[in-house]
Design a protein around this motif. Sequence first.
Motif, PDB file in Angstrom:
ATOM      1  N   ASP A  41       0.838  -1.189   0.000  1.00 43.74           N
ATOM      2  CA  ASP A  41       0.000   0.000   0.000  1.00 43.74           C
ATOM      3  C   ASP A  41       0.875   1.241   0.000  1.00 43.74           C
ATOM      4  OD1 ASP A  41      -2.243  -1.577   0.101  1.00 43.74           O
ATOM      5  OD2 ASP A  41      -2.544  -1.364   2.251  1.00 43.74           O
ATOM      6  N   PRO A  42       0.337   2.359  -0.505  1.00 41.06           N
ATOM      7  CA  PRO A  42       1.122   3.590  -0.501  1.00 41.06           C
ATOM      8  C   PRO A  42       1.298   4.131   0.913  1.00 41.06           C
ATOM      9  CG  PRO A  42      -1.094   4.002  -1.310  1.00 41.06           C
ATOM     10  CD  PRO A  42      -0.967   2.528  -1.111  1.00 41.06           C
ATOM     11  N   VAL A  43       2.382   4.827   1.112  1.00 44.46           N
ATOM     12  CA  VAL A  43       2.641   5.495   2.382  1.00 44.46           C
ATOM     13  C   VAL A  43       2.484   6.993   2.129  1.00 44.46           C
ATOM     14  CG1 VAL A  43       4.339   5.930   4.182  1.00 44.46           C
ATOM     15  CG2 VAL A  43       4.223   3.683   3.113  1.00 44.46           C
ATOM     16  N   GLY A  44       1.590   7.621   2.877  1.00 37.31           N
ATOM     17  CA  GLY A  44       1.353   9.051   2.675  1.00 37.31           C
ATOM     18  C   GLY A  44       0.785   9.310   1.294  1.00 37.31           C
ATOM     19  N   LYS A  45       1.460  10.179   0.544  1.00 35.41           N
ATOM     20  CA  LYS A  45       1.007  10.505  -0.809  1.00 35.41           C
ATOM     21  C   LYS A  45       1.662   9.611  -1.857  1.00 35.41           C
ATOM     22  CE  LYS A  45      -0.124  15.287   0.151  1.00 35.41           C
ATOM     23  NZ  LYS A  45       0.008  16.677  -0.267  1.00 35.41           N
ATOM     24  N   GLY A  46       2.278   8.528  -1.421  1.00 36.41           N
ATOM     25  CA  GLY A  46       2.949   7.603  -2.333  1.00 36.41           C
ATOM     26  C   GLY A  46       1.972   6.826  -3.181  1.00 36.41           C
ATOM     27  N   LYS A  95      -7.536   5.476  -6.119  1.00 36.89           N
ATOM     28  CA  LYS A  95      -6.936   6.462  -5.220  1.00 36.89           C
ATOM     29  C   LYS A  95      -6.748   7.794  -5.929  1.00 36.89           C
ATOM     30  CE  LYS A  95      -2.991   7.458  -2.342  1.00 36.89           C
ATOM     31  NZ  LYS A  95      -1.619   7.752  -2.559  1.00 36.89           N
ATOM     32  N   ASP A  96      -6.256   7.731  -7.165  1.00 36.47           N
ATOM     33  CA  ASP A  96      -6.037   8.956  -7.931  1.00 36.47           C
ATOM     34  C   ASP A  96      -7.358   9.678  -8.200  1.00 36.47           C
ATOM     35  OD1 ASP A  96      -3.335   8.402  -7.958  1.00 36.47           O
ATOM     36  OD2 ASP A  96      -3.344   7.599 -10.006  1.00 36.47           O
ATOM     37  N   ALA A  97      -8.402   8.915  -8.515  1.00 29.50           N
ATOM     38  CA  ALA A  97      -9.708   9.515  -8.795  1.00 29.50           C
ATOM     39  C   ALA A  97     -10.288  10.184  -7.557  1.00 29.50           C
ATOM     40  CB  ALA A  97     -10.670   8.458  -9.319  1.00 29.50           C
ATOM     41  N   SER A  98     -10.069   9.588  -6.392  1.00 35.13           N
ATOM     42  CA  SER A  98     -10.620  10.170  -5.164  1.00 35.13           C
ATOM     43  C   SER A  98      -9.814  11.376  -4.694  1.00 35.13           C
ATOM     44  CB  SER A  98     -10.682   9.128  -4.050  1.00 35.13           C
ATOM     45  OG  SER A  98      -9.377   8.759  -3.653  1.00 35.13           O
ATOM     46  N   ASN A  99      -8.587  11.525  -5.168  1.00 31.33           N
ATOM     47  CA  ASN A  99      -7.747  12.654  -4.765  1.00 31.33           C
ATOM     48  C   ASN A  99      -7.872  13.869  -5.676  1.00 31.33           C
ATOM     49  OD1 ASN A  99      -6.725  11.317  -2.566  1.00 31.33           O
ATOM     50  ND2 ASN A  99      -4.905  10.590  -3.627  1.00 31.33           N
ATOM     51  N   LYS A 100      -8.630  13.733  -6.779  1.00 28.39           N
ATOM     52  CA  LYS A 100      -8.794  14.858  -7.698  1.00 28.39           C
ATOM     53  C   LYS A 100      -9.683  15.902  -7.042  1.00 28.39           C
ATOM     54  CE  LYS A 100      -8.090  12.567 -12.088  1.00 28.39           C
ATOM     55  NZ  LYS A 100      -8.693  12.187 -13.374  1.00 28.39           N
ATOM     56  N   PRO A 101      -9.311  17.164  -7.177  1.00 35.76           N
ATOM     57  CA  PRO A 101     -10.178  18.201  -6.615  1.00 35.76           C
ATOM     58  C   PRO A 101     -11.487  18.274  -7.405  1.00 35.76           C
ATOM     59  CG  PRO A 101      -8.362  19.178  -7.834  1.00 35.76           C
ATOM     60  CD  PRO A 101      -8.127  17.694  -7.812  1.00 35.76           C
ATOM     61  N   PRO A 102     -12.580  18.657  -6.743  1.00 34.68           N
ATOM     62  CA  PRO A 102     -13.859  18.760  -7.441  1.00 34.68           C
ATOM     63  C   PRO A 102     -13.807  19.857  -8.490  1.00 34.68           C
ATOM     64  CG  PRO A 102     -14.054  19.565  -5.191  1.00 34.68           C
ATOM     65  CD  PRO A 102     -12.679  19.004  -5.345  1.00 34.68           C
ATOM     66  N   LYS A 103     -14.577  19.658  -9.576  1.00 34.52           N
ATOM     67  CA  LYS A 103     -14.619  20.657 -10.636  1.00 34.52           C
ATOM     68  C   LYS A 103     -15.331  21.909 -10.139  1.00 34.52           C
ATOM     69  CE  LYS A 103     -14.549  17.413 -14.458  1.00 34.52           C
ATOM     70  NZ  LYS A 103     -15.246  16.950 -15.662  1.00 34.52           N
ATOM     71  N   LYS A 104     -14.825  23.055 -10.575  1.00 36.10           N
ATOM     72  CA  LYS A 104     -15.453  24.328 -10.189  1.00 36.10           C
ATOM     73  C   LYS A 104     -16.669  24.572 -11.067  1.00 36.10           C
ATOM     74  CE  LYS A 104     -11.188  26.486  -8.659  1.00 36.10           C
ATOM     75  NZ  LYS A 104     -10.257  27.601  -8.868  1.00 36.10           N
ATOM     76  N   ARG A 105     -17.710  25.060 -10.432  1.00 38.75           N
ATOM     77  CA  ARG A 105     -18.925  25.399 -11.171  1.00 38.75           C
ATOM     78  C   ARG A 105     -18.794  26.811 -11.728  1.00 38.75           C
ATOM     79  NH1 ARG A 105     -24.052  23.145  -7.770  1.00 38.75           N
ATOM     80  NH2 ARG A 105     -23.367  20.983  -7.715  1.00 38.75           N
ATOM     81  N   LYS A 106     -19.351  26.994 -12.918  1.00 40.45           N
ATOM     82  CA  LYS A 106     -19.297  28.322 -13.553  1.00 40.45           C
ATOM     83  C   LYS A 106     -20.510  29.133 -13.241  1.00 40.45           C
ATOM     84  CE  LYS A 106     -16.339  26.923 -17.296  1.00 40.45           C
ATOM     85  NZ  LYS A 106     -16.150  26.857 -18.712  1.00 40.45           N
TER      86      LYS A 106
END
Length: 122
Positions: free
Chosen positions: A50-55, A111-122
């Motif tokens: 498993d990754p350690v921290g942000k690994g 993991k990568d998908a859950s760490n993406k910031p939410p899209k900003k609404r216009k």
Amino acid sequence: MKKKFLVLTLAFTVLFSGFGLLSEETQASASSRWEDIDHISKGWRIRLDDPVGKGKYHVHVYNKKVAIAVENVDGTPSHGETFDDCISPKLAKKIRATKLYKKGASLQKSKDASNKPPKKRK
């Protein structure tokens, strides 16, 4: 008599304090998964960590008990190396095709998908 009691007490204290360390190591290694890859060659196996921290999730390759190589499941270096640096390309390709390596890649995508910031609404 008091010296004997003191020595025995100290001996048991040291002995049992060591068991705590062993149980901590067991818990820490619980995040690793193993797969024998004897179909490649006798005694070979891989371990997904498993990754350690942000690994990232990464796979270690062992021949018997000797560590041979390590690589992140996205193909980037882990611990400063990839499979291509340490083993033959043919063997690296077979390892990347194993169930455990693919499982790690799937877990890394999640993991990568859950760490993406939410899209900003216009």
